[in-house]
Design an enzyme around this catalytic site. Structure first.
Site, PDB file in Angstrom:
ATOM      1  CG  HIS A 103       1.582  -5.961  -1.289  1.00  0.00           C
ATOM      2  ND1 HIS A 103       2.508  -5.951  -0.265  1.00  0.00           N
ATOM      3  CD2 HIS A 103       2.261  -6.252  -2.414  1.00  0.00           C
ATOM      4  CE1 HIS A 103       3.704  -6.242  -0.757  1.00  0.00           C
ATOM      5  NE2 HIS A 103       3.585  -6.437  -2.057  1.00  0.00           N
ATOM      6  CB  SER A 155       6.690  -5.256  -2.522  1.00  0.00           C
ATOM      7  OG  SER A 155       6.572  -6.623  -2.822  1.00  0.00           O
ATOM      8  CD  GLU A 190       3.048  -4.669   2.780  1.00  0.00           C
ATOM      9  OE1 GLU A 190       2.011  -5.182   2.316  1.00  0.00           O
ATOM     10  OE2 GLU A 190       4.114  -4.617   2.144  1.00  0.00           O
TER      11      GLU A 190
END
Length: 340
Positions: free
Chosen positions: A306, A144, A241
């Site tokens: 995620h 992230s 992602e």
């Protein structure tokens, strides 16, 4: 930036000279120095570099690490919240100091992030990069928002890192395969060289070799034009992602990466989870429209990031992307052998 849910320089310690050379700043990517794998009894530090951390999840996640035989050191400011900006896990200087102290501690074998969210952009330039470069290589784990730190470690330290689950992430605590894949990557990296998932499929056919790089797409786009950002991902198997970015936002993110030159010379692309990003067919359409013209293999849904279950993906290692077979195969283990 991805809309993730909220989650002083260290002392004068100067360890032994670096055991790896300075990284390249231009040209095609090359393989980075791999830190040694872990063994039971190793000490790991948990740091919070982004958004505030839930205390109960932190306790549960640290218990998982201890169940693997690791000694866990929780950094002093992990449970802090910024006095004015509640989306940050404490002051920028304190978050940077926690990371730097852990990295310079010769007894720490790995640094694991507590969670993502937002905040690494604010503290990454507060680190003493000369001091970090002088420390022996060790493992960094996170995903992230930690993408910014993965990029900085690649560019400024020449160090391979792990794009993997974090200690207080719900997926790490509730999905057994997610935690187990990280455990095996840390302790038995030779057993995790083939990455695939049940949902993996071909978006653009073909096979390509390159050096793994990338992470959260919106964070990579935000890196463009910042100090130390790499000129491009030429020669990379780019892993991408994101979470909570609608198709039009993903279009903007990928267009920014294309227009900035970041995707020039990319060897192939492996896509991970797009949780909260709208209907999968719409996301596929955007990916095909923005990435298809690159003329390189593109693999759909490799199963990292995620999503409800997540693989640990090494960054900075040579790999073969086979979009037809739905797999990413590392040509060396994620982590190096331990010296006696």
């Amino acid at each position: 930036m991805a809309q993730h849910p909220p989650e002083q320089a260290a002392g004068p310690v100067r360890p032994a000279p670096a055991q790896y050379p300075p990284p390249p700043r231009a040209g095609r990517l090359r393989a980075l120095t791999r830190p040694p794998h872990l063994r039971p009894g190793d000490r790991v530090a948990v740091v919070a570099l982004s958004s505030p951390v839930d205390p109960d999840r932190l306790t549960a996640g640290c218990a998982v690490l201890r169940s693997w035989g690791l000694e866990v050191e929780v950094a002093p400011h992990v449970l802090d919240t910024h006095p004015a900006l509640g989306h940050l896990a404490g002051r920028d200087a304190d978050r940077a100091a926690d990371l730097q102290a852990a990295w310079l501690d010769p007894t720490i074998a790995a640094v694991v992030c507590a969670r993502g969210g937002y905040g690494v952009h604010r503290m990454v330039d507060l680190l003493d990069w000369d001091a970090l470069r002088a420390a022996p290589p060790k493992v960094l784990v996170g995903y992230s928002d930690v993408t910014s730190l993965h990029e900085a470690f690649a560019q400024r330290l020449g160090l391979a890192t792990l794009y993997g689950p974090m200690v207080s992430a719900q997926t790490f605590l509730t999905d057994g395969p997610t935690a187990e894949h990280l455990r095996r990557t840390l302790f038995q990296p030779a057993a995790t060289t083939v990455l695939t998932s049940a949902g993996a499929g071909t978006l653009v056919p073909g096979r390509a070799r390159g050096i793994t790089a990338g992470g959260c797409a919106s964070v990579l786009a935000a890196e463009r034009g910042t100090p130390g950002a790499r000129p491009s991902f030429a020669g990379a198997v780019l892993v991408l992602e994101d979470v909570n970015e609608q198709p039009y936002q993903l279009d903007r993110i990928l267009t920014q990466l294309r227009r900035s030159g970041a995707l020039d010379g990319v060897a192939g692309v492996a896509l991970g989870s797009w949780s909260g990003c709208g209907r999968p067919e719409r996301v596929r359409e955007v990916m095909l429209d923005r990435l298809g013209p690159l003329g390189v293999p593109v693999l759909w849904e490799l199963g990292f990031g995620h999503g409800p279950s997540s693989l640990t993906v090494p960054l900075g290692v040579p790999a073969l992307l086979d979009a037809d077979a739905g797999a990413l195969t590392l040509e060396v283990p994620a982590l190096a052998e331990r010296r006696p």
